[in-house]
Design a protein around this motif. Structure first.
Motif, PDB file in Angstrom:
ATOM      1  N   ILE A 130       0.818  12.283  -9.662  1.00 39.38           N
ATOM      2  CA  ILE A 130       0.165  13.583  -9.486  1.00 39.38           C
ATOM      3  C   ILE A 130       1.167  14.720  -9.652  1.00 39.38           C
ATOM      4  O   ILE A 130       0.889  15.736 -10.305  1.00 39.38           O
ATOM      5  CB  ILE A 130      -0.512  13.645  -8.104  1.00 39.38           C
ATOM      6  N   LYS A 131       2.351  14.553  -9.067  1.00 43.52           N
ATOM      7  CA  LYS A 131       3.381  15.591  -9.178  1.00 43.52           C
ATOM      8  C   LYS A 131       3.820  15.767 -10.625  1.00 43.52           C
ATOM      9  O   LYS A 131       4.022  16.890 -11.101  1.00 43.52           O
ATOM     10  CB  LYS A 131       4.577  15.220  -8.303  1.00 43.52           C
ATOM     11  N   THR A 132       3.947  14.666 -11.333  1.00 36.99           N
ATOM     12  CA  THR A 132       4.345  14.734 -12.743  1.00 36.99           C
ATOM     13  C   THR A 132       3.298  15.461 -13.572  1.00 36.99           C
ATOM     14  O   THR A 132       3.624  16.285 -14.433  1.00 36.99           O
ATOM     15  CB  THR A 132       4.555  13.315 -13.296  1.00 36.99           C
ATOM     16  N   LEU A 133       2.032  15.175 -13.307  1.00 33.29           N
ATOM     17  CA  LEU A 133       0.953  15.828 -14.051  1.00 33.29           C
ATOM     18  C   LEU A 133       0.929  17.331 -13.795  1.00 33.29           C
ATOM     19  O   LEU A 133       0.549  18.111 -14.673  1.00 33.29           O
ATOM     20  CB  LEU A 133      -0.390  15.203 -13.663  1.00 33.29           C
TER      21      LEU A 133
ATOM     22  N   ILE B 212       0.838  -1.207   0.000  1.00 32.36           N
ATOM     23  CA  ILE B 212       0.000   0.000   0.000  1.00 32.36           C
ATOM     24  C   ILE B 212       0.869   1.252   0.000  1.00 32.36           C
ATOM     25  O   ILE B 212       0.584   2.235  -0.703  1.00 32.36           O
ATOM     26  CB  ILE B 212      -0.940  -0.015   1.219  1.00 32.36           C
ATOM     27  N   PHE B 213       1.953   1.228   0.780  1.00 32.82           N
ATOM     28  CA  PHE B 213       2.861   2.374   0.845  1.00 32.82           C
ATOM     29  C   PHE B 213       3.479   2.655  -0.523  1.00 32.82           C
ATOM     30  O   PHE B 213       3.564   3.811  -0.959  1.00 32.82           O
ATOM     31  CB  PHE B 213       3.956   2.087   1.874  1.00 32.82           C
ATOM     32  N   LEU B 214       3.902   1.601  -1.220  1.00 34.13           N
ATOM     33  CA  LEU B 214       4.485   1.773  -2.552  1.00 34.13           C
ATOM     34  C   LEU B 214       3.457   2.320  -3.540  1.00 34.13           C
ATOM     35  O   LEU B 214       3.778   3.163  -4.388  1.00 34.13           O
ATOM     36  CB  LEU B 214       5.034   0.434  -3.054  1.00 34.13           C
ATOM     37  N   VAL B 215       2.222   1.856  -3.421  1.00 28.17           N
ATOM     38  CA  VAL B 215       1.166   2.354  -4.308  1.00 28.17           C
ATOM     39  C   VAL B 215       0.920   3.840  -4.069  1.00 28.17           C
ATOM     40  O   VAL B 215       0.760   4.626  -5.015  1.00 28.17           O
ATOM     41  CB  VAL B 215      -0.132   1.546  -4.103  1.00 28.17           C
ATOM     42  N   LEU B 216       0.907   4.254  -2.796  1.00 30.67           N
ATOM     43  CA  LEU B 216       0.702   5.670  -2.475  1.00 30.67           C
ATOM     44  C   LEU B 216       1.846   6.526  -3.017  1.00 30.67           C
ATOM     45  O   LEU B 216       1.616   7.633  -3.530  1.00 30.67           O
ATOM     46  CB  LEU B 216       0.578   5.843  -0.959  1.00 30.67           C
ATOM     47  N   ILE B 217       3.075   6.031  -2.901  1.00 31.39           N
ATOM     48  CA  ILE B 217       4.220   6.770  -3.445  1.00 31.39           C
ATOM     49  C   ILE B 217       4.084   6.916  -4.957  1.00 31.39           C
ATOM     50  O   ILE B 217       4.322   7.992  -5.523  1.00 31.39           O
ATOM     51  CB  ILE B 217       5.539   6.050  -3.089  1.00 31.39           C
ATOM     52  N   PHE B 218       3.683   5.838  -5.606  1.00 25.76           N
ATOM     53  CA  PHE B 218       3.519   5.879  -7.060  1.00 25.76           C
ATOM     54  C   PHE B 218       2.446   6.892  -7.462  1.00 25.76           C
ATOM     55  O   PHE B 218       2.629   7.678  -8.402  1.00 25.76           O
ATOM     56  CB  PHE B 218       3.152   4.485  -7.565  1.00 25.76           C
ATOM     57  N   ILE B 219       1.323   6.896  -6.731  1.00 25.86           N
ATOM     58  CA  ILE B 219       0.239   7.833  -7.048  1.00 25.86           C
ATOM     59  C   ILE B 219       0.698   9.269  -6.849  1.00 25.86           C
ATOM     60  O   ILE B 219       0.399  10.161  -7.660  1.00 25.86           O
ATOM     61  CB  ILE B 219      -0.995   7.526  -6.177  1.00 25.86           C
ATOM     62  N   SER B 220       1.447   9.535  -5.758  1.00 22.33           N
ATOM     63  CA  SER B 220       1.931  10.895  -5.505  1.00 22.33           C
ATOM     64  C   SER B 220       2.893  11.351  -6.599  1.00 22.33           C
ATOM     65  O   SER B 220       2.871  12.513  -7.020  1.00 22.33           O
ATOM     66  CB  SER B 220       2.615  10.961  -4.138  1.00 22.33           C
ATOM     67  N   LEU B 221       3.737  10.438  -7.088  1.00 18.68           N
ATOM     68  CA  LEU B 221       4.659  10.783  -8.171  1.00 18.68           C
ATOM     69  C   LEU B 221       3.904  11.099  -9.459  1.00 18.68           C
ATOM     70  O   LEU B 221       4.265  12.027 -10.193  1.00 18.68           O
ATOM     71  CB  LEU B 221       5.641   9.637  -8.406  1.00 18.68           C
TER      72      LEU B 221
END
Length: 242
Positions: free
Chosen positions: A161-164, A150-159
């Motif tokens: 969003i930041k990229t967008l 779950i932690f890795l998924v959250l990091i991926f989602i935040s990255l």
């Protein structure tokens, strides 16, 4: 025959399978013991059974071996734990086997076709019997792995969003830089054209002055021998005879 002493089975629609308990115990014990000792594949290869049944048994044994890899070396078979579980359309033989890493419950299931076909099981299963400590350890590991995932998924989602959010800014900056580059290039081209025009005018003026000088030297001189010619430069950079 794979096993001797086989008896036929029969049942009505409202009855369970009719079978010979002693024969089922022998058949189940054979599969449990030979699998635990790692000799079941060899026994199946040498048995006089049909190719389809042999292939099915070898496939089931291969699936069971993954359990054996987790529990380590074989220690003993608990023959006292052997029992039969009856169902309407099947019979299960169950027996506990002791390995270095713990106990495993071995199950051989027989249906009506199995009982009529040399007591070849319709399915084989092996289930590791976990202690309370092992169950808690396994549950803790599952929890840790789940939280890490779950932690890795959250990091991926935040990255993502930041990229967008960065992409529009990057595109705007790139477009602005391209516009500035076009303006600068246009200014340079204008200066180069003006420089070329000015150089051409000066060259023309010099050539005109040389021609006038040559003409004055070769023309007839007046009586007093004095010839006066003047060339002056206009304000725009061109030369003009006086």
């Amino acid at each position: 025959m794979l096993l001797s002493g086989c008896a036929s089975s029969s049942k009505t629609d409202n009855e369970t399978l009719s079978y010979n308990k002693e024969t089922v115990m022998q058949a189940g014990g054979f599969f449990a013991g030979y699998w635990a000792e790692g000799k079941l594949e060899e026994a199946i290869d040498q048995a006089q059974i049909g190719g389809k049944s042999k292939k099915l048994l070898l496939s089931m044994i291969e699936n069971l071996n993954s359990v054996k890899e987790e529990v380590g070396g074989f220690k003993s078979v608990d023959e006292a734990s052997a029992n039969i579980v009856e169902g309407k359309d099947f019979i299960k033989f169950e027996e506990m086997i002791e390995f270095e890493g713990g106990k495993v419950k071995f199950t051989a299931t027989f249906d009506e076709n199995s009982l009529d076909n040399q007591y070849i099981p319709s399915s084989l299963a092996a289930e590791q019997q976990l202690t309370l400590a092992q169950k808690m350890e396994k549950a803790a590991l599952n929890t840790v792995f789940g939280m890490a995932f779950i932690f890795l998924v959250l990091i991926f989602i935040s990255l993502v969003i930041k990229t967008l959010s960065i992409v529009p800014k990057f595109l705007a900056k790139k477009e602005k830089a391209e516009t500035q580059s076009e303006v600068t290039q246009a200014a340079v081209n204008t200066v180069e054209v003006q420089s070329e025009d000015l150089s051409g005018a000066e060259l023309t003026a010099v050539m005109m002055a040389a021609i006038m000088a040559y003409t004055s030297e070769n023309a007839e001189a007046p009586a007093d021998g004095l010839v006066v010619r003047s060339v002056r430069r206009k304000g725009n950079g061109a030369w003009k005879n006086a």
